[in-house]
Write a protein that holds these residues in place. Structure first.
Motif, PDB file in Angstrom:
ATOM      1  N   VAL A 163       0.846  -1.192   0.000  1.00  0.00           N
ATOM      2  CA  VAL A 163       0.000   0.000   0.000  1.00  0.00           C
ATOM      3  C   VAL A 163       0.886   1.248   0.000  1.00  0.00           C
ATOM      4  N   GLY A 164       0.525   2.227  -0.828  1.00  0.00           N
ATOM      5  CA  GLY A 164       1.308   3.451  -0.923  1.00  0.00           C
ATOM      6  C   GLY A 164       2.267   3.478  -2.090  1.00  0.00           C
ATOM      7  N   ASP A 165       2.421   2.355  -2.795  1.00  0.00           N
ATOM      8  CA  ASP A 165       3.280   2.357  -3.970  1.00  0.00           C
ATOM      9  C   ASP A 165       2.625   3.160  -5.091  1.00  0.00           C
ATOM     10  N   PHE A 166       3.453   3.842  -5.881  1.00  0.00           N
ATOM     11  CA  PHE A 166       2.955   4.703  -6.952  1.00  0.00           C
ATOM     12  C   PHE A 166       2.649   3.905  -8.213  1.00  0.00           C
ATOM     13  N   VAL A 167       1.596   4.334  -8.888  1.00  0.00           N
ATOM     14  CA  VAL A 167       1.193   3.731 -10.156  1.00  0.00           C
ATOM     15  C   VAL A 167       1.164   4.837 -11.203  1.00  0.00           C
ATOM     16  N   SER A 168       1.854   4.628 -12.315  1.00  0.00           N
ATOM     17  CA  SER A 168       1.878   5.615 -13.401  1.00  0.00           C
ATOM     18  C   SER A 168       1.297   5.007 -14.660  1.00  0.00           C
ATOM     19  N   PHE A 169       0.825   5.880 -15.550  1.00  0.00           N
ATOM     20  CA  PHE A 169       0.122   5.452 -16.756  1.00  0.00           C
ATOM     21  C   PHE A 169       1.047   5.527 -17.965  1.00  0.00           C
TER      22      PHE A 169
END
Length: 355
Positions: A163-169
């Motif tokens: 939880v808290g990990d970044f997700v990019s598109f």
């Protein structure tokens, strides 16, 4: 008026490929810092992690500041679900349907990168029939399908995902033969690329600006406070270079430099707006004056923070903002030329600006 258009487009393509959702922009900021060094422009880091570059001018008693932001929309892991998929929380303002089906990457705290796809919880037509069409896209029904062999929480955590990990598109950058630039994150990596192109031109031509000018590359604009700090005390005029909004009822198109008269924060400085229009007409640029009803910029954030500056907002016209965006190279050119003309012009006279 010359500007390095090919450099601007290439710079955008490079920068768009560097993931930088708000809150996780270090790699993009480091790249911009390296590019500024290559251009021979000095810069310093702010406490918030932004970059402040300086071009000395004929006087530094009254200065200008231009800003563009490297941070983009993105997401963060909200929950690791029992089926091994990830529930998300959005970073920035966008509807979930704008990223449905998009490839993404998850970056763990240790720096490991995993790929995935953003889907609804009922993506299969063969299983759910017409139900996916009726499903309201909310946080509760969106998830990431990770491209790893996982079937539960333990498998996901074994990868280091938490939880808290970044997700990019995935930006999916495409430059067409007809001159269109299709990509996510034109807002506002286009603005960053244009400012770097202007800096390149100023340095190559050894232009002496009438006023010392600061260039703030901010990193928290999408969440509302990117350019509201780190502004030198002698700044008199503050211009945000960000996207021009296109849509029904708008004047802005994909070929112009858009000059904002008003956004959700209220009117921009009238005298500065008129000067920008005059400069655009003087240099025969394609421009449009527009109002952005659901918009806020680093310039308006600076005013809310209490800075006593004349503020303006311009940028390339961008279609489908906060979705899969598109513009044309002509909008890069018109925006860059207006910025260069503005940098060489005197400050506005009268209320809020002294020539």
């Amino acid at each position: 008026m010359n500007i390095p258009l090919a450099y601007m487009v290439e710079t955008f393509c490079t920068l768009a490929a560097i993931p930088s959702p708000s809150g996780n922009t270090e790699k993009a900021i480091a790249w911009v810092a390296g590019e500024l060094q290559r251009l021979g422009v000095s810069c310093v880091r702010t406490n918030k992690g932004a970059l402040l570059a300086t071009l000395p001018g004929a006087t530094d008693k009254r200065c200008r500041l231009l800003t563009a932001h490297v941070d983009t929309l993105g997401a963060m892991v909200k929950e690791i679900k029992g089926n091994g998929r990830l529930k998300l929380t959005a970073i920035g303002g966008f509807p979930w349907n704008a990223v449905e089906g998009e490839h993404c990457q998850i970056e763990t705290a240790s720096g490991r990168i995993y790929s995935g796809t953003i889907l609804t919880t009922k993506a299969s037509v063969h299983v759910y029939g017409r139900e996916p069409q009726k499903l309201e896209r909310t946080d509760e029904v969106m998830e990431v399908r990770i491209d790893e062999k996982v079937s539960g929480k333990a498998d996901v955590r074994a990868l280091g995902i938490e939880v808290g990990d970044f997700v990019s598109f995935d930006p999916r950058v495409t430059v067409t033969e007809s001159g269109f630039i299709k990509s996510r994150h034109l807002d506002d990596k286009a603005g960053v690329a244009i400012l770097l192109g202007v800096l390149k031109q100023v340095k190559q031509q050894q232009l002496l600006l009438p006023y010392t000018t600061y260039f703030l590359f901010s990193n928290n604009e999408e969440i509302g406070y990117g350019g509201n700090a780190g502004i030198p005390a002698n700044t008199v005029e503050y211009v945000a270079v960000d996207m021009g909004a296109i849509g029904e009822g708008q004047t802005t198109d994909e070929y112009c430099v858009s000059i904002c008269a008003k956004d959700s924060s209220g009117p921009y400085h009238y005298g500065l707006r008129k000067q920008l229009v005059q400069l655009a007409e003087q240099h025969r640029l394609r421009y449009r004056v527009d109002i952005y009803p659901h918009y806020g910029s680093d310039a308006s954030a600076a005013l809310r923070a209490g800075y006593d500056v004349v503020h303006g907002l311009i940028g390339p016209g961008i279609d489908a903002s906060h979705a899969h965006e598109r513009t044309h190279q002509e909008s890069f050119a018109n925006t860059g030329k207006l910025i260069l003309a503005y940098l060489m012009a005197p400050m506005i006279a009268g209320q809020g600006g002294v020539a």
